[in-house]
Design an enzyme around this catalytic site. Sequence first.
Site, PDB file in Angstrom:
ATOM      1  N   HIS A 117       0.772  -1.192  -0.192  1.00 43.37           N
ATOM      2  CA  HIS A 117       0.054   0.044  -0.092  1.00 43.37           C
ATOM      3  C   HIS A 117       0.957   1.163  -0.264  1.00 43.37           C
ATOM      4  CE1 HIS A 117      -3.537  -2.409   1.822  1.00 43.37           C
ATOM      5  NE2 HIS A 117      -3.179  -2.586   1.078  1.00 43.37           N
ATOM      6  N   LYS A 355      -2.823  -9.404   5.926  1.00 38.21           N
ATOM      7  CA  LYS A 355      -3.129  -9.515   4.143  1.00 38.21           C
ATOM      8  C   LYS A 355      -2.129  -8.340   4.339  1.00 38.21           C
ATOM      9  CE  LYS A 355      -7.851  -9.886   4.868  1.00 38.21           C
ATOM     10  NZ  LYS A 355      -7.532  -9.509   6.191  1.00 38.21           N
ATOM     11  N   PHE A 356      -1.129  -7.870   4.996  1.00 35.13           N
ATOM     12  CA  PHE A 356       0.714  -7.372   4.763  1.00 35.13           C
ATOM     13  C   PHE A 356       0.146  -6.229   4.045  1.00 35.13           C
ATOM     14  CE2 PHE A 356       0.705 -11.986   3.924  1.00 35.13           C
ATOM     15  CZ  PHE A 356       1.380 -12.995   5.274  1.00 35.13           C
ATOM     16  N   CYS A 357      -0.320  -5.204   4.409  1.00 30.27           N
ATOM     17  CA  CYS A 357      -0.685  -3.818   3.605  1.00 30.27           C
ATOM     18  C   CYS A 357      -0.314  -3.888   1.636  1.00 30.27           C
ATOM     19  CB  CYS A 357       0.329  -3.146   4.111  1.00 30.27           C
ATOM     20  SG  CYS A 357      -0.025  -2.246   6.158  1.00 30.27           S
ATOM     21  N   ALA A 358      -1.520  -5.304   1.474  1.00 28.33           N
ATOM     22  CA  ALA A 358      -0.933  -5.901  -0.026  1.00 28.33           C
ATOM     23  C   ALA A 358      -2.400  -6.302  -0.135  1.00 28.33           C
ATOM     24  CB  ALA A 358       0.068  -6.280  -0.355  1.00 28.33           C
TER      25      ALA A 358
END
Length: 408
Positions: A117, A355-358
């Site tokens: 992100h 979701k690992f900022c993705a």
Amino acid sequence: MSALDIVGDDLKTELPGGETVRFAHLDYAASAPCAAAAADAVAELLPRYGSVHRGTGVRSQTSTVAYEVARDVVAEFVGARPGDQVIFTRNTTDSLNLLARALPAGTTTLLFDGEHHANLLPWPNPVRLPTPTSPYFAINALKAALRDLRTPAVLAITGASNVTGEIWPVRELADVAHTYGARVIVDAAQLAPHAPLDLDELGADYLAFSGHKLYAPFGAGVLAGRSDWLDAADPYLRGGGASATVGSLPGELTWADGPARHEGGTPNLLGAVALAAVCGALLVADRDALHRREQELLRRLRDGVGSVAGAREVSVFGPAHPRVGIVSLALPGHDPAQVAHRLGREHGVGVRAGKFCAHPLVRRLTGSDAINACESEESGLLRASFGLGSTVQDVDRFVGALAEVLRT
């Protein structure tokens, strides 16, 4: 302790049965632990710490030299070219937001929707390309997008995925972008800890990375690249240091040129010095040996989880594509957050779930394309990532513990 040894590498944790074990930290992709080089550099400077720039006392003069030497070391670490700037920021997100504000008006930003992100959200006039299934499709998608553009453009691309660890074909994409007159911005947050950086070899006009992922968790990041857009842009932070002169009336001012233009306020001297210390240690390290060791651990980890029932490694470009020390797993029928919690509490293994900022990429990798489906925790992934302090024992304990947790 050598410069690249990990502070706290012997950290212990107690398991529910009362047994005390060495904590197996496999969450480097989120924040790497501190290297001795960074801790030692901070400890050495603290007795002489003072203001940076313009002070005349020994503390200020010592600190000013330390800050600008740090800039020079980082410039060497990234292969900065004549005329490039090295700006100290807070982290990669800060660096990319700074650069997004510096783009000339009307610039279109091309990016793939699998970005973190930090490299997905800040850009003006974004055009998102679907995450490709191969480097070949990525290159062709970029060519098609650039052929149709009638505005100046930049390509913002990750060096290595924070979800899958796969290394993107940055140089090949950069060559395409430059053919069409577009500049290239590289999010090197996950690449910097694992591979040498060089702006020219990457074909990058700009790159950004974070100290906290590069074993220097003291709140500093870097934006490095071409000066012209940065010198033409309004200061990122308006205040002391960014201004060269300020008159008595509103509007009577001139802004500084160079890095000072975007480093308003008192800079993070200790962060810059710590980050430069790690960069300096890596510059003289045997990077080939470090790479071989990492790849051996990666093979062991991937082979191990490949035999765990209920776990499936995810990838964008396929299992044979080069990658750094990051592996993410889909766990059908299991909540990755609960699995991660049990790994930490019951086995002393620290990993990451979610979701690992993705989010767009994770939705695609888990097959949950609808946004409301992504709100279910089971649609996330489990990620193991490692680095300088990781061992074969850490990997084996994770694999064994994961198999046990998924069985029960």
